[in-house]
Design an enzyme around this catalytic site. Structure first.
Site, PDB file in Angstrom:
ATOM      1  N   ASP A 350      -1.736 -12.925   7.747  1.00 18.63           N
ATOM      2  CA  ASP A 350      -0.701 -12.358   6.900  1.00 18.63           C
ATOM      3  C   ASP A 350      -1.340 -11.471   5.829  1.00 18.63           C
ATOM      4  O   ASP A 350      -2.409 -11.791   5.298  1.00 18.63           O
ATOM      5  CB  ASP A 350       0.081 -13.502   6.252  1.00 18.63           C
ATOM      6  CG  ASP A 350       1.229 -13.019   5.399  1.00 18.63           C
ATOM      7  OD1 ASP A 350       2.090 -12.292   5.921  1.00 18.63           O
ATOM      8  OD2 ASP A 350       1.268 -13.384   4.198  1.00 18.63           O
ATOM      9  N   GLU A 379      -2.013  -8.231   9.928  1.00 16.97           N
ATOM     10  CA  GLU A 379      -0.770  -7.542   9.570  1.00 16.97           C
ATOM     11  C   GLU A 379      -1.140  -6.257   8.824  1.00 16.97           C
ATOM     12  O   GLU A 379      -1.482  -6.284   7.642  1.00 16.97           O
ATOM     13  CB  GLU A 379       0.118  -8.419   8.684  1.00 16.97           C
ATOM     14  CG  GLU A 379       1.418  -7.723   8.304  1.00 16.97           C
ATOM     15  CD  GLU A 379       2.170  -8.410   7.174  1.00 16.97           C
ATOM     16  OE1 GLU A 379       3.298  -7.983   6.884  1.00 16.97           O
ATOM     17  OE2 GLU A 379       1.624  -9.356   6.575  1.00 16.97           O
TER      18      GLU A 379
END
Length: 649
Positions: A350, A379
Site C-alpha cells: 500500500d 501501489e
C-alpha cells in the site's frame, strides 16, 4: 529544417527500451534542410549526476534527403535513468530535438530552446528477475468484508459490539451522520475467509490463478488499512488456521494468495500506538518508554504526530526505526516472513511511494530470502519507471525493489480509448511508452486493472457516468445505469475486458465486475457480491460469459501472457496488435467505435502470415492471403482474435 529521432525505432535507437547495466546503445538522428551543420551533439544526463554530457555525433551516411548522424553510448555500470536530447549547431542557429510534449517517447519534437522533455533510457540490473508463475496468471481482487460470508446462517464472526452490522445487499454507509456524526468506516456486512474458501471453486471455474486480498489483519475499520496488529487475522475474518486452510485449498486448485501490506502507517487504535487503550500493551501514545515509541514521529508527544495525509487515526510509521524494520522485515519471524511461511505467495504494498527506497529494498531482500518466487507489487498510480516522490527518484524497477505495480496508466489509457477521448494512435503510444520504459521482467508482471477498491467500477465508467468530481455524494449513492446507457456500458465493458486479457501483463478482475456490478468510488465500489441475485445483475449472462470466454482464451496460450507485443493497425477507433511466441501467433483487432463499421486493411506480411482463423465470435471466419494483407470487417464495439498460420504450415 527537418529533424527526426524515434526512440521506438531500432534504426534510431538500438536496443529498444530498457537496458541492463553496461549495455552499448546506438543512437541516431536524421537531419535535413539545414545544409551541413557545424555540429550535431548528443546531450545526456545520468539521473544520479548533476552535470550534462555533450558528445559529438559523426555523420554516418545519407538516406534520401536526410543526413544520418550516429553515436554510441555505454550505459553506466550502476542502475538508474539516462535522459537525453540532441543539439544541432547550424547556420540558422542552434536547435534542439527532445521528447514530445506528452512525454511518451517515440517521435520527438524540435525546439529552439533547451527542451523541457528528454528521452528516457531505463538502465537496470542484469540479475533482475520477476516470478514466472505470476506473469502467466489471471488475478482477482477481493475486499473481504463484502465478498462472501462463509457462515450458512449469515452470522458475524468476531463478537464485536463497536460495529454497525449491515444486511447483505444494503448500500455501504457513505456519510458521517450514518455513523452517528463521525465517519468511522465501521459498518460491516460479514464477509470472511470462510466465505472465500467456499467460493474457491467459483474462482477456479472462472479461470483465476491469483487472489489479491485487501488487508485481512486485525483493525478497527471495515477496510483494515488502519492496522491494529500485523500478527493476527482480524477476528471478523477468521483465524490463522482459516488463512492456512485458504492457502492450502487455493493451492490445490492452482490459485495463489497475495496479501496487502500496509507498512507506511498503522491505526491509532493499535497495539503499537494504542491511543484508545484497546490493546493490552503499552503503546507509543501512552508512554515514551513504549517499545514502539521509535516507530512514530511525534511533534509534540502525545497529541501531535505525523500521520497519513493528516488523518490522526493513521499515524505514520518511522521507517528509519531499526526495531520497526526488524519487526516488519528482517527478524527471523518478521511479519512479511511469517505470512509467507503460512502460505501467502506475495505482498501488495500500500502507498509504496510513501515508503522510503531503503525500506523497499530491505523488504525485497527479506521477501526473496524467505520465498524466492514470491511477488512484490506496489501501489503506484503513475509511470513507475520515473516516479518522483518527496523529491526522490524512485527505483522500483531497477532490480532491487518491486516486481510489479498496479497498472493505473494502462487503465487510464484503455478507459480513454473506450470512451472516445483518444483514438487508436493515442492508446498505442501510451501502451508503447510503458513497454519502452519498463524492463521486460517488470513489463510482463504489471498488474493490469480496470477497477479497484479505490476507483469507480468499470461498468459505471463505461456508461458515461458523470465525473465524481462534478456530482455530490448523494448523486453518486443513487446513481444506477439503465436503458441505453446500461446497454452501452455492457458493450464497452465486455469489449474492454477482452482487450485487457490480450495485452501484456497480469489482468486483474475486481470482485463483481464479472457480473456487471456498478458503483462510483469508495465506498460505492465496495458493495457486497450479490450471490443470490446474479441473474438480476446480469440478466442475459452476457457479461459473465464474456469474462469467462476471454479469461479462458488468455489461459489457453502463453502468447497472451509472455508473448511479444507489436501493434499493426491504429486508425480511428480500430486498434490491432500481434501477440506471439516462437510456437504461436495471434492477431487481435478491437473496434471501440459506436457510429460506424469498418472494413480494415491489416498488413501482417512481415510476420509471414498466410492464413487467419477467427477464434472468438465467428469461428467460421477464415481469411487467406498470399501477400499477408487482409481486409476484415469490424463491427461496432467488437473484438476479434485470429490464430495466425504461416506459409510453411
Amino acid at each position: 529544417m527537418q529533424v527526426e529521432h524515434n526512440s521506438r525505432e531500432k534504426f534510431y535507437r538500438k536496443p529498444f527500451g530498457a537496458v541492463t547495466c553496461g549495455t552499448r546503445i546506438r543512437l541516431r538522428i536524421a537531419v535535413s534542410g539545414v545544409g551541413i551543420p557545424n555540429a550535431v551533439r548528443l546531450v545526456y544526463k545520468i539521473d544520479s549526476e548533476k552535470e550534462e554530457h555533450r558528445v559529438d555525433m559523426p555523420f554516418l551516411f545519407t538516406l534520401g534527403s536526410n543526413s544520418i548522424y550516429n553515436v554510441y553510448l555505454d550505459a553506466p555500470e550502476k542502475e538508474g535513468l539516462i535522459w537525453y536530447y540532441f543539439e544541432l549547431d547550424t547556420q540558422q542557429g542552434v536547435a534542439y530535438y527532445g521528447n514530445n510534449s506528452r512525454q511518451l517517447g517515440g517521435v520527438g519534437e524540435l525546439f529552439f530552446h533547451t527542451p523541457q522533455n528528454s528521452f528516457q533510457i531505463t538502465v537496470y540490473r542484469g540479475d533482475y528477475k520477476t516470478p514466472d508463475w505470476f506473469k502467466e496468471s489471471v488475478a482477482y481482487q477481493i475486499f473481504p468484508d463484502r465478498f462472501c460470508n462463509g457462515n450458512e446462517d449469515g452470522t458475524f464472526l468476531g463478537n464485536r459490539n463497536d460495529i454497525i452490522k449491515r444486511e447483505w445487499g444494503e448500500q455501504p454507509f457513505y456519510k458521517a451522520e450514518q455513523f452517528g456524526g463521525e465517519y468511522k468506516a465501521n459498518d460491516f456486512f460479514g464477509g470472511n475467509l470462510r466465505g472465500i474458501i467456499k467460493k474457491l471453486p467459483y474462482l477456479s471455474e472462472l479461470g483465476i490463478s491469483v487472489v489479491y486480498l485487501n488487508p485481512i489483519f486485525k483493525a478497527y475499520s471495515n477496510h483494515k488499512y488502519d492496522t491494529g496488529s500485523y500478527e493476527d487475522i482480524d477476528p471478523m475474518f477468521g483465524t490463522e488456521e482459516d488463512f492456512k486452510e485458504l492457502c492450502k485449498k487455493a493451492k490445490e486448485l492452482g490459485i495463489r494468495i497475495i496479501l496487502d501490506g500496509v507498512f507506511n502507517h498503522t491505526g491509532s487504535d493499535s497495539k503499537y500506538f494504542n491511543k484508545n487503550g484497546t490493546y493490552d500493551s503499552v503503546g507509543a501514545y501512552q508512554s515514551k518508554e513504549s517499545p514502539y515509541y521509535t516507530w512514530y514521529k511525534f511533534i509534540d508527544w502525545p497529541e501531535t504526530y505525523e500521520s497519513w495525509w493528516g488523518m490522526t487515526t493513521l499515524p505514520h510509521c518511522e521507517e528509519t526505526s531499526e526495531s520497526y524494520r526488524k519487526y516488519i522485515l528482517s527478524d527471523k519471524n518478521s511479519i512479511i516472513k511469517k505470512w509467507l511461511r503460512l502460505g501467502a505467495s506475495g505482498w501488495r504494498l500500500d502507498v509504496v511511494d510513501e515508503l522510503p527506497g531503503f525500506f523497499v529494498k530491505e523488504l525485497r531482500e527479506n521477501v526473496k530470502a524467505e520465498k524466492d518466487d514470491a511477488v512484490i507489487i506496489g501501489e503506484v498510480w503513475e509511470d513507475a519507471s520515473n516516479k518522483m516522490s518527496y523529491g526522490e527518484r524512485r527505483e522500483y524497477f531497477l532490480g532491487r525493489e518491486l516486481d510489479s505495480v498496479m497498472n493505473y496508466p494502462m487503465r487510464d489509457a484503455l478507459i480513454s480509448f473506450m470512451l472516445g477521448r483518444i483514438d487508436a494512435v493515442g492508446v498505442d503510444e501510451r501502451l508503447m511508452s510503458l513497454k519502452e520504459n519498463y524492463p521486460k521482467q517488470a513489463y510482463y508482471s504489471l498488474l493490469n486493472i480496470i477497477s479497484s477498491h479505490d476507483v469507480e467500477r468499470i461498468m459505471t465508467l463505461m456508461g458515461s457516468a458523470p465525473s465524481r468530481h462534478k456530482v455530490d455524494r448523494e448523486y453518486q449513492a443513487s446513481f444506477k445505469l439503465d436503458g441505453y446507457a446500461l446497454e452501452q456500458a455492457r458493450n464497452r465493458t465486455t469489449l474492454l475486458v477482452g482487450m485487457l486479457m490480450m495485452l501484456p501483463g497480469v489482468p486483474c478482475i475486481y470482485y463483481g465486475d464479472e457480473i456487471g456490478l456498478q458503483g462510483y468510488g469508495d465506498p460505492f465500489c465496495r458493495e457486497t457480491f450479490p450471490w443470490d441475485n446474479i441473474d438480476e445483475q446480469d440478466p442475459d449472462g452476457r457479461v459473465r460469459t464474456r469474462f469467462r470466454q476471454m479469461i479462458e482464451l488468455r489461459n489457453r496460450s502463453k502468447a497472451f501472457s509472455v508473448g511479444e507485443f507489436e501493434s499493426v493497425y491504429k486508425i480511428g477507433a480500430v486498434y490491432g496488435f500481434m501477440r506471439y511466441t516462437e510456437d504461436e501467433m495471434y492477431l487481435v483487432l478491437i473496434n471501440a467505435g459506436d457510429n460506424y463499421a469498418n472494413k480494415v486493411r491489416v498488413d501482417v506480411a512481415r510476420f509471414g502470415v498466410r492464413r487467419l482463423v477467427c477464434i472468438t465470435h465467428e469461428p467460421d471466419e477464415v481469411h487467406e492471403s498470399d501477400d499477408g494483407i487482409y481486409h476484415i470487417n469490424m463491427p461496432n464495439y467488437w473484438l476479434k482474435v485470429f490464430k495466425c498460420e504461416k506459409m510453411n504450415k
